[in-house]
Enzyme design. Structure first.
Site, PDB file in Angstrom:
ATOM      1  N   GLY A 214      54.837  92.060  44.820  1.00 36.62           N
ATOM      2  CA  GLY A 214      54.821  91.306  46.076  1.00 36.62           C
ATOM      3  C   GLY A 214      53.748  90.240  46.075  1.00 36.62           C
ATOM      4  O   GLY A 214      52.868  90.227  45.216  1.00 36.62           O
TER       5      GLY A 214
ATOM      6  N   ASP B  10      41.619  90.369  45.597  1.00 37.32           N
ATOM      7  CA  ASP B  10      40.987  89.835  46.805  1.00 37.32           C
ATOM      8  C   ASP B  10      41.869  88.816  47.518  1.00 37.32           C
ATOM      9  O   ASP B  10      41.490  88.287  48.559  1.00 37.32           O
ATOM     10  CB  ASP B  10      39.635  89.197  46.459  1.00 37.32           C
ATOM     11  CG  ASP B  10      39.777  88.047  45.467  1.00 37.32           C
ATOM     12  OD1 ASP B  10      40.927  87.710  45.076  1.00 37.32           O
ATOM     13  OD2 ASP B  10      38.750  87.480  45.070  1.00 37.32           O
ATOM     14  N   GLY B  11      43.032  88.524  46.935  1.00 38.18           N
ATOM     15  CA  GLY B  11      43.936  87.576  47.581  1.00 38.18           C
ATOM     16  C   GLY B  11      43.525  86.119  47.438  1.00 38.18           C
ATOM     17  O   GLY B  11      44.138  85.231  48.017  1.00 38.18           O
TER      18      GLY B  11
ATOM     19  N   ARG C 277      62.639  85.780  42.729  1.00 38.19           N
ATOM     20  CA  ARG C 277      62.485  86.037  41.292  1.00 38.19           C
ATOM     21  C   ARG C 277      63.461  87.118  40.848  1.00 38.19           C
ATOM     22  O   ARG C 277      64.029  87.824  41.700  1.00 38.19           O
ATOM     23  CB  ARG C 277      61.058  86.561  41.033  1.00 38.19           C
ATOM     24  CG  ARG C 277      59.967  85.715  41.661  1.00 38.19           C
ATOM     25  CD  ARG C 277      58.937  86.579  42.395  1.00 38.19           C
ATOM     26  NE  ARG C 277      58.044  85.729  43.205  1.00 38.19           N
ATOM     27  CZ  ARG C 277      56.928  85.173  42.744  1.00 38.19           C
ATOM     28  NH1 ARG C 277      56.521  85.452  41.528  1.00 38.19           N
ATOM     29  NH2 ARG C 277      56.214  84.381  43.509  1.00 38.19           N
TER      30      ARG C 277
ATOM     31  N   ASP D  24      58.822  89.154  37.231  1.00 41.32           N
ATOM     32  CA  ASP D  24      58.383  88.636  38.542  1.00 41.32           C
ATOM     33  C   ASP D  24      57.963  87.173  38.455  1.00 41.32           C
ATOM     34  O   ASP D  24      57.688  86.545  39.480  1.00 41.32           O
ATOM     35  CB  ASP D  24      57.236  89.480  39.105  1.00 41.32           C
ATOM     36  CG  ASP D  24      56.098  89.645  38.117  1.00 41.32           C
ATOM     37  OD1 ASP D  24      56.311  90.255  37.063  1.00 41.32           O
ATOM     38  OD2 ASP D  24      55.002  89.115  38.383  1.00 41.32           O
TER      39      ASP D  24
ATOM     40  N   ASP E  32      54.855  80.051  38.256  1.00 41.64           N
ATOM     41  CA  ASP E  32      53.645  80.817  37.950  1.00 41.64           C
ATOM     42  C   ASP E  32      52.914  80.285  36.714  1.00 41.64           C
ATOM     43  O   ASP E  32      53.115  80.750  35.595  1.00 41.64           O
ATOM     44  CB  ASP E  32      53.926  82.319  37.808  1.00 41.64           C
ATOM     45  CG  ASP E  32      52.680  83.101  38.186  1.00 41.64           C
ATOM     46  OD1 ASP E  32      51.570  82.592  37.940  1.00 41.64           O
ATOM     47  OD2 ASP E  32      52.812  84.204  38.737  1.00 41.64           O
TER      48      ASP E  32
END
Ligand code: AMP
Ligand code: MG
Length: 492
Positions: A88, A123-124, A181, A250, A260
């Protein structure tokens, strides 16, 4: 001055288990590093408003624009062959969709905008270096004509992110025809949620393959189409020397775009076994393995779609296998046609495959630079007086001479004049690619000296990859031995 995004939300209208609603985490003091003005205009957004303090806060995730419905998308994926049932968006948030000037629906996503329910241990956040890298390479791919996500903006957050050392934090605004994806299908398939797979497949057909909605067997046609687009995409990668670096399921888009940009890299000297990514220890995602891996990833997609292909499982498997069987042929046709174009061949001969392969073999054996060899060959097509500039790229220049004799004989048999051949070759063999050492120098200047002039200059050069731009000749050169980048790292 309010920034207006004409957002729509077809993905957020899907069932609630497709995503998590989450707002970006505000950051300390956003600073706009780069706005892609032509792209903003193409998306129907006002670049001046985006560049305003309010726009910058939006691009940093500090302020949620009116009309946004921010979500993190759910997906799963095979990472280096190992299945992870829940990945995710752990550090990305989709603000919404806009319709661009071509009528195509585009996701607008913030990457590095803070944690989400899918963050697991991260940590995003994103660091400035990888954000600049993704901006440069994705935009370069777009100008090279290769399907890709785009970069709308890069902002610094004014905060540090802790990696091995504290690094300046940044947010990239990514634009994609969607962020769906292979791993998105796997998310539902792994849960035995066939209805979820069907809803997703219907959404994908509506969004990316609308012509298939009326096909006899839409889900079969969907599988065929995704296979064809991936085959074409990977052929294009090989033809410019691109190594994605982390072709997990993904990171394999359903629309057929490159997505990506982590440890990706363009190779300098030609080496089919080339790997840059520090985490790809076994060379799973090496340059020449990419077609095989794409097929492996598509096989995982086919497995997810099996329940939609019919009630009889054996028959569905057989049909899926036959669809996957087309990959090699589609890839090979695209790759061989691309090689013929790179060699300036207008017609098709049986021996062309061997002619191209023998050049590649000689390049590999002699550490010839991939991009420079083909670019200079384009000029040698006009006059053999330019042969010297090609042969000097080979450790043993005789290896080129032997091959060039055969090539000259081959092109002499075609009616086209040398100038037309040169023009055609120069339009497919770029002079400028985002070489690793150039990107590293840009990042070093930005991170250590807050100097973004090298970043801007590199973007300028890469915006015209097929023009000579003599004033920027140094950007075309291969790295000196001490400049060579041996390893690249994930964006995390
Ligand atoms: P990526 O390498 O960016 O494709 O990330 C692979 C997975 O790790 C995805 O589920 C990401 O959301 C997650 N991830 C990567 N980096 C971070 C981060 N800094 N914080 C949270 N999640 C992350
Ligand atoms: Mg990823």
């Amino acid at each position: 001055m309010t920034v207006h995004f004409p957002f729509e939300h077809t993905y957020a209208a899907l069932p609630a288990n497709f995503f998590a609603r989450v707002v970006p985490t505000p950051v300390a003091s956003p600073r706009l590093i780069k706005l892609n003005r032509p792209l903003a205009i193409h998306l129907g957004l006002d670049p001046d408003r985006l560049a305003s303090p309010e726009g910058t806060e939006i691009l940093a995730g500090k302020r949620v624009p009116e009309g946004a419905d921010p979500i993190a998308m759910a997906y799963a994926g095979h990472q280096f062959g190992h299945f992870v049932p829940q990945l995710g968006d752990g550090r990305a948030i989709l603000l919404g969709e806009v319709i661009d000037a071509d009528g195509i629906r585009r996701d607008i996503q913030l990457k590095g905008s803070g944690p989400t329910p899918f963050s697991r241990r991260g940590d995003g956040r994103a660091a400035l270096g990888p954000v600049l890298r993704e901006y440069i390479v994705s935009e370069a791919m777009a100008t090279l004509g290769i399907p890709t996500t785009r970069s709308l903006a890069a902002v610094m957050t004014g905060e540090s992110v802790l990696r091995e050392t504290p690094l300046p934090g940044a947010v990239l605004t990514r634009v994609a025809s969607s962020h769906i994806r292979v791993g998105t299908f796997q998310y539902f398939a792994a849960r035995g949620d066939t209805e979820g797979v069907r809803r997703l497949a219907d959404h994908v057909i509506g969004r990316h393959y609308p012509d298939l909605a009326h096909a006899d067997r839409p889900y079969h046609a969907l599988l065929d189409s995704v296979i064809a687009r991936q085959a074409d995409l990977v052929a294009r990668w090989l033809l410019v020397g691109f190594i994605h670096g982390v072709m997990n399921t993904d990171n394999t888009s359903i629309s057929g775009d490159t997505i990506d940009y982590g440890p990706c890299a363009f190779m300098d000297h030609y080496d089919p076994a080339k790997v840059f990514s520090s985490i790809d220890e076994l060379g799973r995602y090496a340059y020449a393995n990419q077609p095989r891996i794409a097929l492996w990833n598509l096989t995982r997609l086919a497995e997810c779609l099996l329940p939609l292909l019919g009630d009889e499982q054996d028959k569905a498997i057989e049909e899926a296998q036959s669809a996957l069987g087309n990959f090699v042929e589609t890839f090979d046709a695209a790759y061989q046609a691309g090689l013929r174009n790179k060699l300036g061949l207008f017609t098709v001969c049986d021996d062309d495959r061997a002619l191209a392969q023998d050049l590649l073999d000689a390049m590999a054996k002699n550490q010839a630079d991939f991009t420079l060899t083909f670019r200079r060959l384009s000029d040698a097509a006009l006059t053999s007086a330019d042969d010297g500039r090609v042969r000097e790229l080979f450790a043993d220049p005789n290896a080129y001479d032997e091959w060039a004799g055969r090539w000259r004989q081959r092109i002499a048999g075609e009616p086209q004049d040398p100038a037309a051949r040169q023009t055609a070759m120069r339009s497919v063999n770029p002079a400028f690619i985002p070489r690793n050492h150039l990107i590293e120098a840009v990042i070093e200047a930005a991170v250590n000296r807050d100097d973004f002039a090298p970043f801007e200059e590199l973007l300028t050069v890469l915006s015209k990859p097929y023009e000579d731009q003599p004033e920027f000749a140094r950007y075309a050169q291969a790295p000196e031995p001490h400049q060579r980048v041996l390893r690249t790292f994930c964006g995390t």
